[in-house]
Design an enzyme around this catalytic site. Sequence first.
Site, PDB file in Angstrom:
ATOM      1  N   TYR A  72       0.826  -1.305   0.108  1.00  0.00           N
ATOM      2  CA  TYR A  72       0.287   0.120  -0.080  1.00  0.00           C
ATOM      3  C   TYR A  72       0.979   1.369  -0.146  1.00  0.00           C
ATOM      4  O   TYR A  72       0.691   2.138  -0.743  1.00  0.00           O
ATOM      5  CB  TYR A  72      -0.815   0.012   1.206  1.00  0.00           C
ATOM      6  CG  TYR A  72      -2.031   1.011   1.259  1.00  0.00           C
ATOM      7  CD1 TYR A  72      -3.256   0.717   0.907  1.00  0.00           C
ATOM      8  CD2 TYR A  72      -1.792   2.429   1.615  1.00  0.00           C
ATOM      9  CE1 TYR A  72      -4.426   1.715   0.784  1.00  0.00           C
ATOM     10  CE2 TYR A  72      -2.788   3.222   1.624  1.00  0.00           C
ATOM     11  CZ  TYR A  72      -3.943   3.100   1.147  1.00  0.00           C
ATOM     12  OH  TYR A  72      -4.973   3.832   0.962  1.00  0.00           O
ATOM     13  N   PHE A 124      -7.549  18.880 -25.131  1.00  0.00           N
ATOM     14  CA  PHE A 124      -8.052  17.446 -25.420  1.00  0.00           C
ATOM     15  C   PHE A 124      -9.375  17.683 -24.776  1.00  0.00           C
ATOM     16  O   PHE A 124      -9.694  18.413 -23.661  1.00  0.00           O
ATOM     17  CB  PHE A 124      -7.082  16.584 -24.618  1.00  0.00           C
ATOM     18  CG  PHE A 124      -7.691  15.226 -25.103  1.00  0.00           C
ATOM     19  CD1 PHE A 124      -7.514  14.736 -26.320  1.00  0.00           C
ATOM     20  CD2 PHE A 124      -7.989  14.394 -23.820  1.00  0.00           C
ATOM     21  CE1 PHE A 124      -8.251  13.472 -26.458  1.00  0.00           C
ATOM     22  CE2 PHE A 124      -8.729  13.057 -24.143  1.00  0.00           C
ATOM     23  CZ  PHE A 124      -8.620  12.543 -25.548  1.00  0.00           C
ATOM     24  N   ASP A 125     -10.362  16.787 -25.408  1.00  0.00           N
ATOM     25  CA  ASP A 125     -11.728  16.747 -24.751  1.00  0.00           C
ATOM     26  C   ASP A 125     -12.014  16.812 -23.196  1.00  0.00           C
ATOM     27  O   ASP A 125     -12.720  17.409 -22.663  1.00  0.00           O
ATOM     28  CB  ASP A 125     -12.634  15.837 -25.619  1.00  0.00           C
ATOM     29  CG  ASP A 125     -12.378  14.354 -25.561  1.00  0.00           C
ATOM     30  OD1 ASP A 125     -11.252  14.045 -25.000  1.00  0.00           O
ATOM     31  OD2 ASP A 125     -13.042  13.537 -26.331  1.00  0.00           O
ATOM     32  N   ASP A 215       0.543  19.018 -21.119  1.00  0.00           N
ATOM     33  CA  ASP A 215      -0.252  17.886 -21.388  1.00  0.00           C
ATOM     34  C   ASP A 215       0.458  16.993 -22.244  1.00  0.00           C
ATOM     35  O   ASP A 215       0.671  17.064 -23.446  1.00  0.00           O
ATOM     36  CB  ASP A 215      -1.591  18.086 -21.927  1.00  0.00           C
ATOM     37  CG  ASP A 215      -2.359  16.716 -22.161  1.00  0.00           C
ATOM     38  OD1 ASP A 215      -1.935  15.631 -21.982  1.00  0.00           O
ATOM     39  OD2 ASP A 215      -3.609  16.781 -22.473  1.00  0.00           O
ATOM     40  N   ALA A 217       0.734  13.417 -22.885  1.00  0.00           N
ATOM     41  CA  ALA A 217       0.241  12.169 -23.764  1.00  0.00           C
ATOM     42  C   ALA A 217       1.193  11.630 -24.532  1.00  0.00           C
ATOM     43  O   ALA A 217       1.774  10.484 -24.644  1.00  0.00           O
ATOM     44  CB  ALA A 217      -1.171  12.146 -23.886  1.00  0.00           C
ATOM     45  N   LYS A 258      -0.934   6.204 -23.870  1.00  0.00           N
ATOM     46  CA  LYS A 258      -0.535   6.679 -25.139  1.00  0.00           C
ATOM     47  C   LYS A 258       1.170   6.219 -25.195  1.00  0.00           C
ATOM     48  O   LYS A 258       1.329   5.312 -25.511  1.00  0.00           O
ATOM     49  CB  LYS A 258      -0.876   8.151 -25.511  1.00  0.00           C
ATOM     50  CG  LYS A 258      -1.703   8.831 -24.814  1.00  0.00           C
ATOM     51  CD  LYS A 258      -3.344   8.367 -25.524  1.00  0.00           C
ATOM     52  CE  LYS A 258      -4.514   8.815 -25.180  1.00  0.00           C
ATOM     53  NZ  LYS A 258      -4.722   9.797 -24.317  1.00  0.00           N
ATOM     54  N   HIS A 450     -20.093  12.958 -27.025  1.00  0.00           N
ATOM     55  CA  HIS A 450     -19.780  12.106 -28.302  1.00  0.00           C
ATOM     56  C   HIS A 450     -19.928  10.763 -27.712  1.00  0.00           C
ATOM     57  O   HIS A 450     -20.095   9.667 -28.426  1.00  0.00           O
ATOM     58  CB  HIS A 450     -18.674  12.642 -28.927  1.00  0.00           C
ATOM     59  CG  HIS A 450     -17.469  12.757 -28.144  1.00  0.00           C
ATOM     60  ND1 HIS A 450     -17.427  13.580 -27.282  1.00  0.00           N
ATOM     61  CD2 HIS A 450     -16.401  11.865 -28.075  1.00  0.00           C
ATOM     62  CE1 HIS A 450     -16.292  13.799 -26.561  1.00  0.00           C
ATOM     63  NE2 HIS A 450     -15.567  12.445 -27.097  1.00  0.00           N
TER      64      HIS A 450
HETATM   65  C1  LIG Z   1      -6.031  10.619 -23.898  1.00  0.00           C
HETATM   66  C2  LIG Z   1      -5.711  12.034 -23.318  1.00  0.00           C
HETATM   67  C3  LIG Z   1      -5.959  12.476 -22.417  1.00  0.00           C
HETATM   68  C4  LIG Z   1      -6.875  11.838 -21.448  1.00  0.00           C
HETATM   69  O1  LIG Z   1      -6.145  10.650 -20.780  1.00  0.00           O
HETATM   70  P1  LIG Z   1      -6.982   9.460 -20.582  1.00  0.00           P
HETATM   71  O2  LIG Z   1      -5.751   8.258 -20.133  1.00  0.00           O
HETATM   72  O3  LIG Z   1      -7.476   8.815 -21.612  1.00  0.00           O
HETATM   73  O4  LIG Z   1      -7.704   9.591 -19.483  1.00  0.00           O
HETATM   74  C5  LIG Z   1      -5.599  13.875 -22.093  1.00  0.00           C
HETATM   75  N1  LIG Z   1      -4.860  14.507 -23.133  1.00  0.00           N
HETATM   76  C6  LIG Z   1      -4.472  14.205 -24.235  1.00  0.00           C
HETATM   77  C7  LIG Z   1      -3.706  14.753 -24.976  1.00  0.00           C
HETATM   78  C8  LIG Z   1      -4.870  12.761 -24.485  1.00  0.00           C
HETATM   79  O5  LIG Z   1      -4.459  12.164 -25.717  1.00  0.00           O
END
Ligand SMILES: *Cc1c(COP(=O)(O)O)cnc(C)c1O
Length: 458
Positions: A72, A124-125, A215, A217, A258, A450
Site C-alpha cells: 500500500y 483535449f476533450d 499535457d 500524452a 499513449k 459524443h
Molecule cells: C488521452 C488523452 C488525455 C486523457 O487521458 P486518459 O488516459 O484517456 O484519461 C488527455 N490529454 C491528451 C492529449 C490525451 O490524448
Amino acid sequence: MELPLTEPFKTKMVENIYRSTGSEREMWIKEASLNLFNLRSEQVIIDLLTDSGTGAMSDKQWSAMMLGDESYAGASSFYKLKDAIKDLTGFNYFLPAHQGRAAENVLFSVLVKEGDIVPGNSHFDTTKGHIEFRKAQAVDCTIDEAGDTTSGHLFKGNVDLEKLEQVLKANPAEKISCVIVTVTNNTAGGQPVSMSNIREAGKLSHKYGVKFIIDAARFAENAYFIRMREDGYAEKEIRDIAREMFSYADGMTMSSKKDAIVNMGGFTAFREEGLYQLASTFNIIYEGFLTYGGMSGRDMNALAQGLYEGTELPYLESRINQVAYLGSKMKEYGIPLLEPYGGHAIFIDAKKFLPHIPKEEFPAQTLAIELYLEGGVRGVEIGALMADRDPVTRQNRYPDLEMVRLALPRRVYSNNHMDYVAAVVRNVFDRRNMVKRGVQIEWEAPIMRHFTVKLNRF
Ligand SMILES: *Cc1c(COP(=O)(O)O)cnc(C)c1O
C-alpha cells in the site's frame, strides 16, 4: 540497395479477428444507435477508434509486471516509476493516477476555480471537460494554420504566441489557472509543437506569473517530430529532446495509455514541492495513497519500462512510418486528408469527402459510420459532435476541422492491415455520392456527448 526499416519487434502472441459480413454490421450499428463507441469489439475488424491503452506490451513489460510490489505504501514499483519519470522529465515530484483524465482532475482541483481562464493549444476533450465542469473557460490559442488541412506547416500544433499574450495581458494572473500545452496536439490532428514554441510559450506564461503545464500524452512522438523537423535536433537523442521540452514547464499531466505503451495508467509530475503538496490531498481523495494513486504495483512497473521503450528511436521510426504509410496509400487513392500526417493517426477531411452533407448533419460521424459498414473499420469523429455545445449559449459548436480520425494502436497492426483500411476508405470514397443524408441527434448527455450520444439517420 539500401535496406528498408523494419519493425524493431516481432509477434509472440496473437489475437484472432472475426471477419464480419456487411449485413451483420448493418444490424450491429443500428443496435448501437449509430454510435461507434457502443459497438462491441468483436463487431469490429480493424479497431482504429483510439491509440489510447490499445497498444501491445512487450515481453519486458510483462515480465516487469511479475515483479510488481503491491504494498500500500512505499512500494518498490512506485520508486522505480519515480526514477524513470525523474530521468525522462526532470520532475522531482510525481503522483500516480489511474489515467490521464484522473491526473487532470487532481491537478485542476488545485489550479482551476470558477470563472478562471485556461489558455492552451486546442485542449483535449477531457481537459476541456474538466475545465468547463468547473465553470472555467478553455481558450484555444492554436496557430491559425492548424485549421487548414492543406497547410504544410511542420508544427501545426503550435501555440500562437500573440493570441496567448493577448489572453495573458487581458486577465489578471489570479484568473488564469495555468497555460496548458498539449504535445502532440491531438485535437488539431496529432500535430507536433516545436521546441522553440514550447520554450517561448513557457517564457511568456512565466512573464505573466502563470504556471506552464504540459499535457504530455504523446511527448515521445512530439520529440521525434522535433528531431526530424526542427533545426539543431537531428543528432539529438529522443530522451534528451524530451528532457528539454519538460525543462520549460512547471508540471505535467500524462495519459500513460499513449506514449508509455501501457493499457491503463497516468500521472502528474511537478518541479516544485508546493504544487505537489497541494495536489497530494486531491490525489489521496480521488485516486489513492501517494505511492500508488489508482495503480497496481505491477502496472507501475510496466509503465516504468514502457516509458523507456516509447522513447526509443527505432520504435518511434516504425510507428510514425506506419502512420505515414497508411496516409500515403489513402492519398494515392485521392482521399482528402489532413497533412502533414499526425504522429498517431490519419485524419480524413470529412467536409471535403462528403461536401454535400451539411454541417448540421455531422458529416464526419456519417463518414465514420460508412467506414464501419464498408469493412468493419472503426474510426472516430473529431468534429461537431465532439466539439459539443457552448456551455453558456448551448448552441452547437462547429469547429473548423470536421474529421474522422483513424488512430493506430502501438505495435498492434501490420501494414497489410493498413492496406485493408485504405481499401475500405477508397470504396466509400468511390460511392460517396450515394451517401445522401447525414445523421441527427436523438439523445445527448449534457457534457462530453459524443461518447454516449444516440443518433438517427435522416
Ligand atoms: C488521452 C488523452 C488525455 C486523457 O487521458 P486518459 O488516459 O484517456 O484519461 C488527455 N490529454 C491528451 C492529449 C490525451 O490524448
